[in-house]
Design a protein around this motif. Structure first.
Motif, PDB file in Angstrom:
ATOM      1  N   LEU A  12     -43.274   8.110   0.932  1.00  0.00           N
ATOM      2  CA  LEU A  12     -42.594   6.920   1.467  1.00  0.00           C
ATOM      3  C   LEU A  12     -41.155   7.040   0.980  1.00  0.00           C
ATOM      4  CD1 LEU A  12     -42.496   4.245   2.927  1.00  0.00           C
ATOM      5  CD2 LEU A  12     -43.389   3.129   0.873  1.00  0.00           C
ATOM      6  N   PHE A  36     -50.072 -11.273 -11.684  1.00  0.00           N
ATOM      7  CA  PHE A  36     -50.134 -11.199 -10.235  1.00  0.00           C
ATOM      8  C   PHE A  36     -50.430 -12.595  -9.674  1.00  0.00           C
ATOM      9  CE2 PHE A  36     -50.748  -6.657 -10.982  1.00  0.00           C
ATOM     10  CZ  PHE A  36     -49.985  -6.122  -9.962  1.00  0.00           C
ATOM     11  N   LYS A  95     -50.284  13.953  -6.212  1.00  0.00           N
ATOM     12  CA  LYS A  95     -50.049  12.506  -6.220  1.00  0.00           C
ATOM     13  C   LYS A  95     -48.627  12.261  -6.685  1.00  0.00           C
ATOM     14  CE  LYS A  95     -52.665   8.583  -6.066  1.00  0.00           C
ATOM     15  NZ  LYS A  95     -52.647   8.223  -4.664  1.00  0.00           N
ATOM     16  N   VAL A  96     -47.926  11.422  -5.945  1.00  0.00           N
ATOM     17  CA  VAL A  96     -46.556  11.066  -6.324  1.00  0.00           C
ATOM     18  C   VAL A  96     -46.573  10.156  -7.556  1.00  0.00           C
ATOM     19  CG1 VAL A  96     -44.577   9.659  -5.601  1.00  0.00           C
ATOM     20  CG2 VAL A  96     -45.586  11.294  -3.996  1.00  0.00           C
ATOM     21  N   ALA A 111     -43.994   7.676  -9.305  1.00  0.00           N
ATOM     22  CA  ALA A 111     -42.675   7.027  -9.217  1.00  0.00           C
ATOM     23  C   ALA A 111     -42.433   6.337 -10.561  1.00  0.00           C
ATOM     24  CB  ALA A 111     -42.657   6.064  -8.036  1.00  0.00           C
ATOM     25  N   GLY A 112     -42.557   5.005 -10.621  1.00  0.00           N
ATOM     26  CA  GLY A 112     -42.357   4.308 -11.892  1.00  0.00           C
ATOM     27  C   GLY A 112     -43.550   4.447 -12.828  1.00  0.00           C
ATOM     28  N   GLY A 113     -44.693   4.807 -12.291  1.00  0.00           N
ATOM     29  CA  GLY A 113     -45.896   5.008 -13.116  1.00  0.00           C
ATOM     30  C   GLY A 113     -46.551   3.724 -13.590  1.00  0.00           C
ATOM     31  N   GLN A 114     -46.051   2.572 -13.194  1.00  0.00           N
ATOM     32  CA  GLN A 114     -46.547   1.300 -13.736  1.00  0.00           C
ATOM     33  C   GLN A 114     -47.924   0.918 -13.206  1.00  0.00           C
ATOM     34  OE1 GLN A 114     -44.858  -0.205 -16.335  1.00  0.00           O
ATOM     35  NE2 GLN A 114     -43.846   1.772 -16.097  1.00  0.00           N
ATOM     36  N   SER A 115     -48.325   1.512 -12.087  1.00  0.00           N
ATOM     37  CA  SER A 115     -49.691   1.308 -11.590  1.00  0.00           C
ATOM     38  C   SER A 115     -50.495   2.598 -11.725  1.00  0.00           C
ATOM     39  CB  SER A 115     -49.675   0.863 -10.122  1.00  0.00           C
ATOM     40  OG  SER A 115     -48.994  -0.368 -10.012  1.00  0.00           O
ATOM     41  N   LEU A 116     -49.884   3.723 -11.409  1.00  0.00           N
ATOM     42  CA  LEU A 116     -50.613   4.999 -11.394  1.00  0.00           C
ATOM     43  C   LEU A 116     -51.065   5.414 -12.791  1.00  0.00           C
ATOM     44  CD1 LEU A 116     -51.673   7.456  -9.910  1.00  0.00           C
ATOM     45  CD2 LEU A 116     -49.418   8.507 -10.139  1.00  0.00           C
ATOM     46  N   GLU A 163     -45.424  -8.838  -4.582  1.00  0.00           N
ATOM     47  CA  GLU A 163     -44.355  -9.638  -3.976  1.00  0.00           C
ATOM     48  C   GLU A 163     -43.571  -8.836  -2.943  1.00  0.00           C
ATOM     49  OE1 GLU A 163     -45.050  -9.581  -7.185  1.00  0.00           O
ATOM     50  OE2 GLU A 163     -45.275 -11.636  -7.867  1.00  0.00           O
ATOM     51  N   THR A 175     -40.912   0.811  -9.056  1.00  0.00           N
ATOM     52  CA  THR A 175     -40.014   0.953  -7.908  1.00  0.00           C
ATOM     53  C   THR A 175     -40.452   0.054  -6.754  1.00  0.00           C
ATOM     54  OG1 THR A 175     -41.309   2.776  -6.980  1.00  0.00           O
ATOM     55  CG2 THR A 175     -39.510   3.366  -8.477  1.00  0.00           C
ATOM     56  N   HIS A 235     -37.322  -1.950  -9.474  1.00  0.00           N
ATOM     57  CA  HIS A 235     -37.337  -3.410  -9.286  1.00  0.00           C
ATOM     58  C   HIS A 235     -36.063  -4.034  -9.870  1.00  0.00           C
ATOM     59  CE1 HIS A 235     -41.487  -2.876  -8.244  1.00  0.00           C
ATOM     60  NE2 HIS A 235     -41.944  -2.748  -9.464  1.00  0.00           N
TER      61      HIS A 235
HETATM   62  C1  LIG Z   1     -48.656  -5.602 -16.738  1.00  0.00           C
HETATM   63  C2  LIG Z   1     -48.258  -5.370 -15.308  1.00  0.00           C
HETATM   64  C3  LIG Z   1     -48.001  -6.450 -14.502  1.00  0.00           C
HETATM   65  C4  LIG Z   1     -47.632  -6.245 -13.178  1.00  0.00           C
HETATM   66  N1  LIG Z   1     -47.367  -7.339 -12.402  1.00  0.00           N
HETATM   67  C5  LIG Z   1     -46.974  -7.153 -11.118  1.00  0.00           C
HETATM   68  C6  LIG Z   1     -46.660  -8.262 -10.288  1.00  0.00           C
HETATM   69  O1  LIG Z   1     -46.695  -9.429 -10.698  1.00  0.00           O
HETATM   70  N2  LIG Z   1     -46.307  -8.005  -8.995  1.00  0.00           N
HETATM   71  C7  LIG Z   1     -46.238  -6.715  -8.505  1.00  0.00           C
HETATM   72  O2  LIG Z   1     -45.919  -6.545  -7.326  1.00  0.00           O
HETATM   73  N3  LIG Z   1     -46.513  -5.656  -9.276  1.00  0.00           N
HETATM   74  C8  LIG Z   1     -46.884  -5.845 -10.553  1.00  0.00           C
HETATM   75  N4  LIG Z   1     -47.146  -4.738 -11.329  1.00  0.00           N
HETATM   76  C9  LIG Z   1     -47.078  -3.392 -10.716  1.00  0.00           C
HETATM   77  C10 LIG Z   1     -45.651  -2.848 -10.714  1.00  0.00           C
HETATM   78  O3  LIG Z   1     -44.844  -3.612  -9.852  1.00  0.00           O
HETATM   79  C11 LIG Z   1     -45.583  -1.401 -10.237  1.00  0.00           C
HETATM   80  O4  LIG Z   1     -44.302  -0.983 -10.523  1.00  0.00           O
HETATM   81  C12 LIG Z   1     -45.837  -1.102  -8.766  1.00  0.00           C
HETATM   82  O5  LIG Z   1     -47.085  -1.559  -8.349  1.00  0.00           O
HETATM   83  C13 LIG Z   1     -45.883   0.392  -8.452  1.00  0.00           C
HETATM   84  O6  LIG Z   1     -44.631   0.946  -8.512  1.00  0.00           O
HETATM   85  P1  LIG Z   1     -44.386   2.260  -9.359  1.00  0.00           P
HETATM   86  O7  LIG Z   1     -43.033   2.773  -8.975  1.00  0.00           O
HETATM   87  O8  LIG Z   1     -44.627   2.011 -10.785  1.00  0.00           O
HETATM   88  O9  LIG Z   1     -45.481   3.284  -8.725  1.00  0.00           O
HETATM   89  P2  LIG Z   1     -46.495   4.292  -9.425  1.00  0.00           P
HETATM   90  O10 LIG Z   1     -47.337   3.609 -10.427  1.00  0.00           O
HETATM   91  O11 LIG Z   1     -45.758   5.514  -9.870  1.00  0.00           O
HETATM   92  O12 LIG Z   1     -47.375   4.683  -8.139  1.00  0.00           O
HETATM   93  C14 LIG Z   1     -48.280   3.760  -7.593  1.00  0.00           C
HETATM   94  C15 LIG Z   1     -48.980   4.417  -6.382  1.00  0.00           C
HETATM   95  O13 LIG Z   1     -48.074   4.574  -5.297  1.00  0.00           O
HETATM   96  C16 LIG Z   1     -47.886   5.955  -4.982  1.00  0.00           C
HETATM   97  N5  LIG Z   1     -46.452   6.117  -4.725  1.00  0.00           N
HETATM   98  C17 LIG Z   1     -45.441   5.622  -5.466  1.00  0.00           C
HETATM   99  N6  LIG Z   1     -44.260   5.862  -4.884  1.00  0.00           N
HETATM  100  C18 LIG Z   1     -44.542   6.538  -3.748  1.00  0.00           C
HETATM  101  C19 LIG Z   1     -43.731   7.065  -2.696  1.00  0.00           C
HETATM  102  N7  LIG Z   1     -42.397   6.929  -2.700  1.00  0.00           N
HETATM  103  N8  LIG Z   1     -44.356   7.705  -1.675  1.00  0.00           N
HETATM  104  C20 LIG Z   1     -45.707   7.833  -1.652  1.00  0.00           C
HETATM  105  N9  LIG Z   1     -46.517   7.343  -2.607  1.00  0.00           N
HETATM  106  C21 LIG Z   1     -45.940   6.719  -3.643  1.00  0.00           C
HETATM  107  C22 LIG Z   1     -48.384   6.740  -6.191  1.00  0.00           C
HETATM  108  O14 LIG Z   1     -48.858   8.036  -5.831  1.00  0.00           O
HETATM  109  C23 LIG Z   1     -49.520   5.843  -6.673  1.00  0.00           C
HETATM  110  O15 LIG Z   1     -50.675   6.031  -5.890  1.00  0.00           O
HETATM  111  C24 LIG Z   1     -47.506  -4.908 -12.656  1.00  0.00           C
HETATM  112  C25 LIG Z   1     -47.744  -3.815 -13.493  1.00  0.00           C
HETATM  113  C26 LIG Z   1     -48.109  -4.023 -14.813  1.00  0.00           C
HETATM  114  C27 LIG Z   1     -48.349  -2.823 -15.683  1.00  0.00           C
END
Ligand SMILES: Cc1cc2nc3c(=O)[nH]c(=O)nc-3n(C[C@H](O)[C@H](O)[C@H](O)COP(=O)(O)OP(=O)(O)OC[C@H]3O[C@@H](n4cnc5c(N)ncnc54)[C@H](O)[C@@H]3O)c2cc1C
Length: 284
Positions: free
Chosen positions: A167, A193, A29-30, A32-37, A124, A111, A78
């Motif tokens: 991606l 959200f 599993k990739v 990236a920012g980890g904010q959802s994963l 968004e 990201t 972001h």
């Molecule tokens: C409190 C809170 C509030 C939030 N509010 C919002 C909001 O209002 N609007 C919004 O849009 N988001 C919101 N988010 C989510 C945030 O924007 C995340 O950053 C985003 O959803 C995922 O980006 P990430 O880089 O953190 O991905 P990660 O958490 O690292 O990954 C998320 C998923 O995508 C996959 N992935 C990531 N990058 C790639 C890649 N390049 N190729 C293939 N797979 C990949 C991972 O394997 C995982 O399954 C919020 C998060 C939190 C914690």
């Protein structure tokens, strides 16, 4: 809660990442920012066997204007959009929208492409990609392919990105002269959200709309581009009556999902409001 145990690998480049994805298959599993994963792992909603951390891959960290597109690499945070990343209407639009995504610390790590790969229906960036007709570059060990936004988003948390895919890049059309945009979102608190949101981009020439992009997010399993309503806008001068009609048609054409944050009827009313306001802002 703590995550289930996993193996951690940290490739240093795009080619090393796709090799790691090929090696680990469905287990990988990739990160990236980890904010959802990471939250999903802590709640044990996700239990990947191997985490492939892409944060050291410097060749994925770029924002590159190239002809009529802006190319966004997989490590673009972001926060890179807090200031317009390019001159002109697209840069202004991105800087306007980013303020609605989560909170400042989350925007430093999360990201752009991670949001698209995650595909939360209320994201968004997913709305921006769907409405503007972005093109995704998906890479794996066999090469790369491009995928239009209309085919990329498949449903809640589901996209065209396969188990061994990265991606790698997202390409947004550079909106040229005459384009202007409006974005309106309704959420319960700043940073939450969206319950409903709309993005409108209009090209105005001699007081007439000559091209339009219109989308709605947060109300369905994916962001919706309203292509038919875009055509209704074209060839007409912007007016309150026109925007009210289009907003009412948007409301009539979508049966929103319901959840603990809002009923389908409530979201339906919100669609009319956010579409009308996004269009009005775009024309102002
Ligand atoms: C409190 C809170 C509030 C939030 N509010 C919002 C909001 O209002 N609007 C919004 O849009 N988001 C919101 N988010 C989510 C945030 O924007 C995340 O950053 C985003 O959803 C995922 O980006 P990430 O880089 O953190 O991905 P990660 O958490 O690292 O990954 C998320 C998923 O995508 C996959 N992935 C990531 N990058 C790639 C890649 N390049 N190729 C293939 N797979 C990949 C991972 O394997 C995982 O399954 C919020 C998060 C939190 C914690």
């Amino acid at each position: 809660m703590k995550p289930a145990s996993f193996v951690y690998v940290r490739p240093g480049s795009r080619s090393e990442i796709v090799a790691a994805l090929a090696e680990h298959g469905a287990d990988g599993k990739v990160l990236a920012g980890g904010q959802s994963l990471v939250a999903a792992m802590n709640f044990r909603l996700a239990r990947p066997g191997v985490i492939i951390d892409i944060n050291r891959a410097g060749d994925l960290d770029y924002l590159r204007p190239s002809g009529d597109v802006l190319a966004i690499g997989a490590l673009t945070r972001h926060a890179a959009f807090h200031k317009p990343p390019v001159e002109g209407p697209l840069g202004a639009l991105l800087a306007k929208v980013v303020r609605h995504i989560a909170h400042y610390p989350i925007r430093q790590r999360g990201t752009f492409t991670g949001s698209l790969a995650h595909a939360d229906p209320a994201s968004e960036w997913c709305l921006v990609a769907a409405t503007l007709g972005a093109e995704m570059v998906i890479a794996n060990n066999n090469g790369e392919r491009t995928c239009p936004a209309a085919e990329f988003f498949r449903g809640t948390f589901t996209t065209a990105v396969g188990e061994q895919d990265l991606l790698a890049e997202v390409r947004l059309p550079m909106l040229g002269a005459g384009w202007r945009s409006g974005f309106h979102e309704f959420s319960r608190r700043a940073g939450d959200f969206a319950l409903a949101m709309s993005l409108a981009a209009l090209k105005l020439e001699n007081g007439v709309i000559t091209a339009a992009r219109l989308g709605v997010g947060g109300v369905s399993d994916r962001a919706i581009r309203l292509s038919k309503l875009e055509q209704e806008l074209v060839g007409k001068p912007p007016s309150k009556a026109l925007f009210q009609d289009v907003a009412a048609s948007a409301q009539a054409g979508i049966r929103p999902t319901a959840d603990i944050h809002g009923s389908s009827e409530y979201r339906s009313d919100l669609i009319r409001a956010v579409v009308g306001r996004a269009l009005t802002e775009a024309a102002a």
